[in-house]
Design an enzyme around this catalytic site. Structure first.
Site, short mmCIF file in Angstrom:
data_model
loop_
_atom_site.label_atom_id
_atom_site.label_comp_id
_atom_site.label_asym_id
_atom_site.label_seq_id
_atom_site.Cartn_x
_atom_site.Cartn_y
_atom_site.Cartn_z
N ASP A 153 -1.56 -13.04 -0.97
CA ASP A 153 -2.37 -11.93 -1.52
C ASP A 153 -2.78 -10.98 -0.39
O ASP A 153 -3.91 -10.52 -0.32
CB ASP A 153 -3.58 -12.44 -2.30
CG ASP A 153 -4.19 -11.34 -3.19
OD1 ASP A 153 -3.65 -10.20 -3.20
OD2 ASP A 153 -5.20 -11.62 -3.85
N ARG A 159 0.79 -1.25 0.00
CA ARG A 159 0.00 0.00 0.00
C ARG A 159 0.81 1.28 0.00
O ARG A 159 0.24 2.36 0.17
CB ARG A 159 -0.96 0.03 1.19
CG ARG A 159 -1.96 -1.12 1.22
CD ARG A 159 -2.90 -1.11 0.04
NE ARG A 159 -3.94 -2.13 0.16
CZ ARG A 159 -4.35 -2.89 -0.84
NH1 ARG A 159 -3.80 -2.77 -2.05
NH2 ARG A 159 -5.30 -3.78 -0.66
N HIS A 171 -3.30 -16.24 -7.83
CA HIS A 171 -4.47 -16.58 -7.00
C HIS A 171 -5.57 -17.39 -7.70
O HIS A 171 -6.67 -16.92 -7.90
CB HIS A 171 -5.05 -15.34 -6.32
CG HIS A 171 -5.21 -14.10 -7.17
ND1 HIS A 171 -5.88 -14.09 -8.37
CD2 HIS A 171 -4.79 -12.83 -6.97
CE1 HIS A 171 -5.86 -12.87 -8.86
NE2 HIS A 171 -5.21 -12.09 -8.03
ZN LIG Z 1 -4.92 -10.04 -7.99
#
Ligand SMILES: [Zn+2]
Length: 423
Positions: free
Chosen positions: A303, A65, A230
């Site tokens: 993730d 982030r 993912h």
């Molecule tokens: Zn993704």
């Protein structure tokens, strides 16, 4: 240089297997691995009796982030969260604000990540500005230190796919795709299934993932290597299995939530269960478990996607997608995979250490051999603890809070230094 002797642990190497071993660290590298090593004079000793000692876990899918989302996470808090979770290296995704899409930005944030408790590596946007219109200057990004290219958060544009694969392959760096056909996702916020119907929420059809996976595989079959991020579906992992059987250069990852949870467990409009791809059916979850065991899926990544609690409080319709995962990956792998005998410790060390090191070209990581980096993940299989509601991460958006797990990190060693020690 600093030395450290780790004694009496069960050392788990992804190639040679497991045995009780002492591990001597000198100058940030593994120096010796043997049944009994006498401590050199003045060398600190860590007693790892009863612990599982893995080559440091490498998480190839992390959102830190920074820049732009510092209220949810920073490089510093992400690195501390990683260390607390037994993750010694993490690959950061470039969908920050602004996106990590230029050599100058990449260089700046790499400098900021230096010296933090876990090793943070960067991927760079595969398309300019992550806008999906034209290919980034990939060689400039490589020269600035990028270890991979991806537009994660968005699917790689189909029209640029073959060109991207070829350019990344020529540079020797992996191309990672977030496989999702956005036009099929539409306004969906949860898997199109019983929970969506029960809660009256718009569904994301499984085909949104499958169609992109098939396109990626088809492109890889002729153009070159491709890594699928993912994976959550039985059909996706079946396609990956078939592609590998054909000898096509495709690899794939999944995340702990896809092998632990299914959408049937979403009882209320609670956005701590909202992520992309969404939690799928129990049959999908079983297929992901089988694909982890049989070698179809190459690696497990978190993730890790931190969000402020005020945003996650908005429910499925209003909250952003994503859950945190750095601090729960290791105990979920131990509890759900190893202790339930779905796979061996050796296979876990392939999925969490060896294969991500190979994908990212980290040649001195992923094994317990002399000369390798002294990155170690020491897990305690006996200690039973519920996932706490407060994390080292700045965020707490986890569906696992309150869940009893085993296999929590007892200590984390990065470059020969103990960066985390359980209380
Ligand atoms: Zn993704």
């Amino acid at each position: 240089m600093q030395s450290l002797l780790i004694k009496n642990g069960l050392a788990i190497d992804p190639v040679s297997g497991e045995a009780l071993r002492d591990i001597l660290i000198e100058g940030g590298r593994l120096n010796r691995v043997a049944r009994r090593i006498k401590p050199p004079p003045g060398c600190p000793v860590f007693d790892a009796a009863g612990l599982w000692v893995f080559p440091g876990f490498i998480d190839a899918h992390v959102h830190a982030r920074e820049p732009g989302g510092e209220a949810a996470e920073t490089l510093e808090s992400a690195a501390r969260s990683a260390a607390a979770g037994g993750i010694t290296s993490a690959l950061l995704m470039p969908n920050t604000s602004p996106a990590l899409a230029t050599a100058a930005l990449l260089a700046k944030y790499r400098r900021r990540a230096a010296g933090l408790p876990a090793a943070l590596y960067f991927s760079a946007a595969a398309t300019a500005g992550r806008a999906g219109k034209k290919i980034s200057n990939l060689s400039a990004l490589k020269n600035a230190g990028a270890l991979a290219f991806t537009d994660d958060g968005s699917c790689l544009p189909r029209g640029l796919l073959a060109g991207l694969i070829k350019e990344a392959a020529a540079l020797g760096l992996p191309l990672l795709d977030h496989p999702e056909e956005l036009r099929l996702t539409g306004s969906g916020v949860i898997n199109a299934g019983p929970a969506a119907r029960r809660l009256g929420l718009p569904g994301i059809p499984p085909d949104a993932e499958l169609l992109a996976v098939l396109g990626d595989i088809l492109a890889a079959s002729s153009a070159g290597p491709m890594h699928l991020q993912h994976l959550s579906l039985a059909s996706s992992v079946a396609a990956l299995r078939a592609a590998k059987k054909m000898g096509w250069p495709v690899t794939g990852e999944t995340c702990p939530h896809y092998f632990t949870l299914s959408d049937g467990e979403i009882k209320t409009d609670d956005a701590s269960y909202k992520m992309k791809p969404p939690l799928r059916s129990p049959a999908d979850r079983r297929a992901v478990l089988a694909a982890l065991a049989d070698g179809t899926i190459d690696l497990i990544a978190s993730d890790h996607a931190p969000h402020e609690s005020r945003l996650k409080a908005k429910g499925f319709r209003g909250a952003p997608f994503g859950i945190i995962g750095l601090e729960t990956l290791a105990p979920l792998c131990v509890t759900e995979l190893v202790l339930k005998k779905r796979l061996t410790r050796k296979r876990l060390s392939e999925l969490a250490s060896f294969n991500p090191a190979r994908l990212l070209g980290l040649k001195r990581k992923g094994r317990l051999l002399p000369g390798f980096d002294a990155d170690l993940t020491l897990l305690d299989p006996r200690r039973l603890k519920r996932v706490p509601g407060v994390f080292v991460s700045k965020s707490a958006n986890s569906p696992f809070i309150g869940r009893p797990l085993r296999g929590w990190p007892a200590a984390t060693v990065v470059a020969g230094r103990i960066v985390f020690l359980a209380a």
